[in-house]
Design a protein around this motif. Structure first.
Motif, PDB file in Angstrom:
ATOM      1  N   UNK A  18       0.826  -1.216   0.000  1.00 46.21           N
ATOM      2  CA  UNK A  18       0.000   0.000   0.000  1.00 46.21           C
ATOM      3  C   UNK A  18       0.859   1.265   0.000  1.00 46.21           C
ATOM      4  N   UNK A  19       2.138   1.109   0.330  1.00 43.06           N
ATOM      5  CA  UNK A  19       3.002   2.293   0.430  1.00 43.06           C
ATOM      6  C   UNK A  19       3.805   2.567  -0.828  1.00 43.06           C
ATOM      7  N   UNK A  20       3.512   1.877  -1.914  1.00 41.45           N
ATOM      8  CA  UNK A  20       4.371   2.008  -3.099  1.00 41.45           C
ATOM      9  C   UNK A  20       3.942   3.132  -4.040  1.00 41.45           C
ATOM     10  N   UNK A  21       2.668   3.184  -4.340  1.00 42.25           N
ATOM     11  CA  UNK A  21       2.201   4.190  -5.298  1.00 42.25           C
ATOM     12  C   UNK A  21       2.208   5.548  -4.615  1.00 42.25           C
ATOM     13  N   UNK A  22       2.593   6.574  -5.351  1.00 42.32           N
ATOM     14  CA  UNK A  22       2.519   7.898  -4.750  1.00 42.32           C
ATOM     15  C   UNK A  22       1.751   8.827  -5.674  1.00 42.32           C
ATOM     16  N   UNK A  29      -1.098   8.581  -6.812  1.00 45.59           N
ATOM     17  CA  UNK A  29      -1.786   7.866  -7.874  1.00 45.59           C
ATOM     18  C   UNK A  29      -0.863   7.275  -8.926  1.00 45.59           C
ATOM     19  N   UNK A  30       0.426   7.544  -8.804  1.00 47.15           N
ATOM     20  CA  UNK A  30       1.368   6.963  -9.778  1.00 47.15           C
ATOM     21  C   UNK A  30       1.898   5.654  -9.241  1.00 47.15           C
ATOM     22  N   UNK A  59       7.241   1.522 -10.564  1.00 46.98           N
ATOM     23  CA  UNK A  59       7.570   0.836 -11.829  1.00 46.98           C
ATOM     24  C   UNK A  59       7.338  -0.675 -11.780  1.00 46.98           C
ATOM     25  N   UNK A  60       7.537  -1.263 -10.626  1.00 48.89           N
ATOM     26  CA  UNK A  60       7.307  -2.716 -10.536  1.00 48.89           C
ATOM     27  C   UNK A  60       5.808  -3.016 -10.653  1.00 48.89           C
ATOM     28  N   UNK A  61       5.001  -2.182 -10.034  1.00 42.96           N
ATOM     29  CA  UNK A  61       3.551  -2.384 -10.142  1.00 42.96           C
ATOM     30  C   UNK A  61       3.089  -2.267 -11.594  1.00 42.96           C
ATOM     31  N   UNK A  62       3.580  -1.216 -12.265  1.00 41.44           N
ATOM     32  CA  UNK A  62       3.182  -1.022 -13.658  1.00 41.44           C
ATOM     33  C   UNK A  62       3.662  -2.175 -14.530  1.00 41.44           C
TER      34      UNK A  62
END
Lengths: 340, 758, 186
Positions: free
Chosen positions: C106-110, C112-113, C116-119
């Protein structure tokens, strides 16, 4: 899980003192009501399963003594603090170059996440992964002395063929320990009675009549350092781990080899076997067979025969004798062919 | 753009990314145990350490004394409150753990401890002591005390053994014959998400959050057990952390937890340990096979006999019954089959990914490989000789069959022509290289399904259907279908699934979902189109007025007829509506008149691939390269190539992923997976992910999936054949074939382990 | 539990309690206070001392992105980053993490972005059911930052502590390759 108290002492003396003050301080360490915890990867797992039931945890993960976290290489060898994490040791350049068998054994020991948590001291002392030991509804002499051994006539494919007794056939599942045996390492310990040093090969005890007594340590005694003597030929060392899958699995058989070759002849060799024995196992008969002679597939095969001369299989693990032999041959040949 | 998103060929949709991808990478996708529930109490199961006998006494004093313990429910505490579970339809077993004291299997539930916290419940559960009158259990094949009965007629799902012609006479004429036995072990699904149930009551209504492949079936089953009207029961399963059949039938725990919550007057959650799941959930039955295959020297098979034995529990006749498929695979000539059930003191098995095909096709394809060797024929050519467009049992045509096209494309991509025939003839240093192949097959089943679709004037579409997102991509393909039929962009569609309050959909099993759900969504969308088209053509002054509805199409938010267009929003304005909503019921051809009513009642009428005028199967061909160390004999799969034809492919991305995952499942089945049994006690031994091995990342190297173009309008309106269970069917036999090629050892019993090759 | 045993009891541990040290006279504390920084925010919890870091995050902080797949360190679904290292939250008692810095999915996206690993996981369809995915992503971030993502073989080996039963492995490897390149460029 039982409720437990939790202490986080800042010094080694205090940590050992807490356990020494317990009524059952003389109990074999696995049965002690107070347990040290560092990375927690083995202890937390076994507490959830009810295999370990301490009512006091002494967290040594943040002891202040910097020596516990240091990797110190010198001309005399390399000294590893007991709280060094597995992943730190395997990435250390001195270890990778000078003692590849250590790096290889640690790298294959567990997932990166576990290696990031687990301490070297805890890794050495990990308890068996025998299925019958892990599930408290089975009879197990190692977990509950005198209750019997369900593995003996049960499904014992993963069990030991070396060092077994009629009370216990549980395999020692660690990897790093085999490297330490092959490197002739020693360990330093600390307790309220002072420090002592013992050969690593003396640390673990065969199950015999008392499989719940696993090491020479006392309940209030902590491993502080692992001392690996300098051996220029340890550069030619290797850990071969044979698993049912490629990664993240315990050894079906493993071999640690440290080899001193001169003009194609074996000047000296040390061999330890894993996944096959109840304790980290030195294959001295195999070493003796090889010393002074050439190393080829034939001589390696003779050494492998010698290593398993005393093996005692059960119903499902007889294959480990032939696999162990083949693994030993392969490990010796691969070590011979290393470019150092 | 990348390998994960193959360009669509003919009869394939766009490889769009999953509609829920963002939720899944951010942690925002909520699986049932993630859903917040106020004031929830935690429950832990207490299970039996014996496999057969009787519970004589339960000692709960110590457990009750643990601070925070709220309730302990044991045998007798559900009398009058809960109906017994039933086996069949949506129920996994008739074993009623808290209704009676009989112990039928290892790990049977004997009590439930409920406490304020998970920690207190776990502590107390460990303190419950039970006394048993133990009896000697039968663990399975070969044990004293087992009962063997014919499968035909033992289950309504297996009425008879398929056969054709005079096997004995044909067998006598064969020039080359194979007469061998094969076996497959007990396997457990081990989805990553632990099994759990959370039940909350409010004003006489119960909501159960639990991962399910059949929310409508469970709603009805649970209502019966709880003795309430189904309208008071809601099963919620928004995301499912892997299923593979394990969450198809409802297990007895679900009603027990719902009962505990009712009794306590407070929501209760039970997350079952992975160890306990081995005995409180279902598994793939162990099987044995005897195959006789006779052929002429030119390769034509003239006689085929397949006899199977399958393990099941004492009280429930679960039948795997894969001879229905193996008997129809090739143009055999005479066929004889027989299946028997072996009843032992075990929990009841159930569906696991390609339930009949995984074990039965493994045996058949291994025999095919053996026969090819005996004939000195290339195994691909041997299959070509016996390929047929008419199945041998009833002489019905296949609706489509692209088996050899699959073989040819896969062989080409694999480089099959580089294989040298001799045993052990291919080497890479110390590694023996082996190459093998096998056929994959899965019947195209389809089931009644309903869906509701709403189009709003701003162009947004909502699709509702009580199907289940178990990782297949069903939400995504349902959205694609709606977007396509309503001429709207994919992103404008939202899809609601996994809730029994939605229009019912069938169990997400039998590879039916895409075909069934897409057919229902298509039908609802077509009803919306019809209303829009009617409005467009009957308008007095509209651009499309006077045209025939059949001449209209819809694209990019516009109703189109050649150069004449009208915006959908205009047509809706003309209709004087802000939204159009249509509910559709899809019943496959040949369904009974009650099919939809039964679907609502949780009674599924699945139309199987063998039913109807044509046989409907999806096919594939799988090629495997293995490497086996010459000394230590561990087997590693270095390459996998599979080509599959499954009618219309809604989304090449999700289809490829599912087939790839299936092929890797096949690797696990071939080399790793087996639930081991302690024979004396009839108890499972390796009940966790430490000892029950499934492939990890390092086990898998080069995997190539080829989607073969195929069009089949006979299967269902969507033209879709299921493929969720196709990918793993061929792999195990292909691995066995490759192992033989590398070593000369024919391993007939799965899994293939080091000890088999030393 | 053998054939001739007419009567057995369970569990074995309870039978053999006499061999064990007695319970302490008083139960240990029923709650302990634990402080950590989760996704950059300080967080104080009152917990049963037995609570694992995993259960603390899920049941007490309300961050259910981190998953329980085995609860015994055998699957990797509970992987989080603690003080910069990927670890298994199921094998740590929350007390042991007092004052630690923890990052969850939950702490990765900032703003709303996506990370890179999530994308990359979306681009390469690196999941099916999605349950192991948060653990895979946290592990992948660790794998890249440790320098263990140089080759496909390394990625496979160093991601082997995260089981994906849907078996999206080749797509996970491809995703990590893409994210690695992107993170190196950044």
């Amino acid at each position: 899980m039982r409720p437990f108290g939790f202490e986080r002492p800042e010094t080694l003396e205090r940590a050992a003192g807490i356990v020494a003050a317990r009524e059952d301080r003389a109990a074999p360490p696995p049965l002690s009501s107070a347990q040290f915890i560092a990375g927690g990867t083995n202890m937390a797992d076994y507490m959830k399963l009810g295999v370990m039931r301490p009512n006091l945890l002494v967290d040594i993960g943040r002891l202040a003594d910097p020596g516990l976290r240091r990797i110190a290489a010198s001309p005399d060898g390399i000294r590893l603090g007991a709280l060094v994490r597995m992943s730190e040791a395997e990435e250390n350049a001195d270890i990778r170059i000078g003692y590849p068998v250590i790096a290889e054994s640690l790298q294959q020991a567990a997932s990166q996440q576990i290696r990031n948590m687990a301490s070297l001291g805890g890794n050495i002392l990990q308890r068996t992964r025998c299925e019958y030991f892990r599930d408290i509804s089975w009879a197990c002499n190692k977990r509950d002395p005198g209750s019997g051994c369900a593995a003996m006539d049960g499904f014992n494919r993963q069990h030991a063929v070396l060092g077994v007794s009629d009370r216990c056939i549980a395999t020692y599942h660690g990897d790093f320990a085999q490297a330490l045996i092959a490197l002739d390492a020693s360990v330093e310990t600390q307790s309220p009675r002072g420090g002592r040093t013992m050969a690593f090969s003396e640390l673990h005890r065969l199950p015999g009549e008392t499989p719940h007594v696993e090491t020479q340590l006392m309940a209030d005694e902590l491993i502080t350092l692992i001392d690996i003597p300098a051996k220029p030929w340890a550069r030619r060392s290797h850990y071969l781990k044979i698993r049912d899958r490629q990664s993240y699995a315990f050894a079906v058989a493993s071999v640690a080899v440290v080899l001193d070759l001169e003009d194609g002849a074996v000047r000296d060799v040390r061999i330890a076997l894993g996944g096959l024995a109840t304790v980290p196992w030195r294959a001295q008969e195999a070493e003796d067979e090889l010393k002074g002679g050439p190393l080829d597939e034939r001589t390696a095969g003779r050494a492998a025969e010698a290593a398993f001369a005393g093996a005692m299989p059960r119903e499902h693990n007889a294959f480990k004798i032939s696999l162990g032999r083949q693994a030993l041959v392969r490990a010796l040949l691969e070590t011979r062919d290393m470019r150092v | 753009m990348n390998e994960a998103a193959p360009l669509p060929k003919g009869n394939m949709g766009e490889p769009v990314a999953r509609i829920d991808a963002r939720l899944k990478v951010t942690g925002d996708a909520r699986y049932p145990a993630d859903l917040p529930v106020r004031d929830v109490a935690h429950a832990v199961l207490v299970t039996s350490p014996i496999a057969r006998g009787r519970l004589t006494q339960l000692h709960t004093e110590a457990a009750r004394a643990v601070p925070g313990v709220l309730d302990i429910i044991a045998a007798g505490d559900v009398d009058g409150e809960l109906e017994r579970p039933q086996f069949g339809n949506s129920g996994s077993t008739s074993i009623a753990p808290l209704h009676d004291r009989r112990i039928w299997h290892d790990g049977q539930i004997v009590a439930l401890v409920v406490a304020e916290t998970f920690e207190a419940a776990s502590e107390a559960a460990a303190l419950v002591r039970a006394d048993f009158q133990a009896e000697e259990p039968s663990s399975g094949f070969g044990s004293p005390g087992i009962e063997i009965i014919p499968a035909a007629g033992a289950s309504p799902l297996y009425p008879e053994n398929p056969e054709a012609g005079d096997f004995d006479a044909a067998w006598a004429t064969a020039e080359i014959s194979i007469d061998e036995t094969y076996s497959t072990p007990t396997q457990h699904h081990n989805p990553m998400e632990l099994f759990s149930t959370t039940a909350s009551w409010f004003d006489g209504d119960v909501t159960v959050n639990e991962s399910s492949q059949n929310v409508t079936g469970w709603k009805n089953t649970l209502a019966r057990q709880l003795k309430v009207d189904p309208e008071h029961v809601r099963v919620v399963s928004p995301y499912v952390g892997g299923a593979f059949g394990s969450r198809g039938p409802m297990t007895p725990r679900t009603a027990i937890i719902a009962h505990a919550a009712r009794r306590l007057g407070r929501p209760v959650r039970c997350v079952v340990t992975r160890k306990q799941a081995y005995t409180t959930q279902t598994y793939r039955a162990e099987t044995r096979h005897h195959i006789r295959m006779g052929a002429m020297k030119d390769g034509r098979i003239v006689a085929f006999r397949h006899e199977g034995w399958e393990l099941t529990s004492r009280p429930d006749n679960y039948v795997v019954g894969g001879t229905g498929t193996t008997a129809r695979m090739y143009g055999y000539g005479a066929v004889e089959t027989k299946v028997s059930l072996v009843k032992a003191d075990r929990n009841t098995p159930s569906y696991m990914r390609s339930p009949p095909e995984t074990p039965y096709v493994y045996a058949l394809e291994n025999a095919m490989d053996e026969m090819a060797v005996a004939l000195a024929m290339d195994p691909v050519e041997f299959r070509r000789v016996n390929d047929t467009m008419t199945e041998p049992i009833e002489g019905k045509p296949f609706s489509s069959r692209s088996l050899m096209e699959c073989y040819d494309q896969a062989a080409e991509a694999f480089g099959w022509n580089r294989r040298t025939r001799g045993i052990g003839s291919m080497r890479d240093g110390d590694w023996l290289v082996g190459m093998g192949c096998a056929t994959a097959v899965y019947p195209t089943n389809v089931a009644p399904c309903t869906a509701r679709v709403r189009l709003t004037a701003d162009g947004r579409i909502r699709v509702q259907s009580g199907s289940h997102e178990i990782g297949t991509g069903i939400r995504t393909v349902a959205a694609q279908m709606a977007a396509e039929r309503l001429g709207a962009p994919f992103w404008s569609v939202e899809v609601e699934m996994g809730d029994s309050s939605l229009p019912p959909a069938p169990v997400s099993g039998g590879s039916t979902s895409t075909a069934s759900v897409c057919s229902a969504v298509m039908k609802a969308c077509d009803a919306i189109r019809a209303r829009l088209f009617h409005a467009a053509v009957t308008a007095n002054d509209g651009p499309l007025s006077g045209l025939a509805p059949a001449d209209l199409g819809i694209a990019d938010g516009r109703i189109v007829a050649g150069a004449r267009v009208e915006a959908v929003a205009n047509a809706m304005e003309r209709m004087g509506v802000g939204e159009i909503e249509e509910y559709a019921e899809f019943a496959p051809e040949g369904s009974s008149a009650d099919a939809i009513a039964n679907l609502y009642k949780g009674k599924l009428e699945m139309r199987m691939g063998e039913e109807g005028a044509k046989v409907k199967y999806a096919f594939g061909a799988e090629f495997v390269e293995v490497r086996i160390h010459r000394l230590t004999r561990e087997t590693r799969v270095s390459r996998l190539v599979g080509a599959f034809a499954a009618g219309r492919i809604m989304n090449p991305r999700t289809a490829r992923s599912q087939l790839m995952g299936g092929m890797i499942w096949g690797v696990g089945c071939a080399l790793h997976e087996a639930t081991e049994m302690d024979r004396h006690s009839a108890r499972y031994v390796n009940t966790d992910l430490q000892d029950y091995l499934v492939p990890v990342n390092a086990d898998i190297q080069d995997v190539k999936v080829i989607l073969v173009e195929e069009k089949d309008t006979d299967v269902n309106p969507a033209g879709v054949k299921g493929l969720g269970e196709l990918g793993n069917v061929g792999t195990p036999a292909a691995v066995a074939s490759a192992v033989y090629h590398a070593t000369g050892k024919r391993i007939r019993d799965l899994p293939i382990r080091i000890e088999d090759l030393l | 539990m053998t054939a001739d045993a007419s009567s057995v009891s369970t569990p074995w541990m309870a039978l053999r309690d006499t061999d064990r040290p007695a319970e302490p006279a008083t139960r240990p504390d029923t709650v302990v206070a634990v402080d950590f920084i989760v996704n950059g925010k300080p967080c104080r919890l009152e917990l049963d001392p037995r609570t694992t870091l995993l259960d603390a995050l899920r049941d007490h902080v309300g961050l259910t992105g981190t998953k329980k797949g085995c609860d015994h360190g055998q699957c990797g679904a509970c992987t989080v980053i603690v003080n910069g290292r990927r670890t298994l939250s199921c094998l740590s008692f929350a007390q042991m993490n007092d004052r630690d810095e923890i990052t969850t999915v939950e702490g990765l996206a900032s703003d709303g972005r996506l990370h890179p690993v999530q994308q990359a996981f979306i681009d390469h369809d690196a999941f099916q059911c999605g349950y192991c995915t948060p653990g895979q992503i946290m592990s992948a971030i660790g794998c890249i930052s440790e320098g263990h993502a140089e080759t496909d073989a390394d990625i496979r080996e160093y991601m082997s502590g995260n089981i994906c039963r849907c078996a999206a492995y080749p797509n996970i490897v491809a995703a990590i390759r893409q994210a690695r390149d992107e993170m190196e460029r950044a």
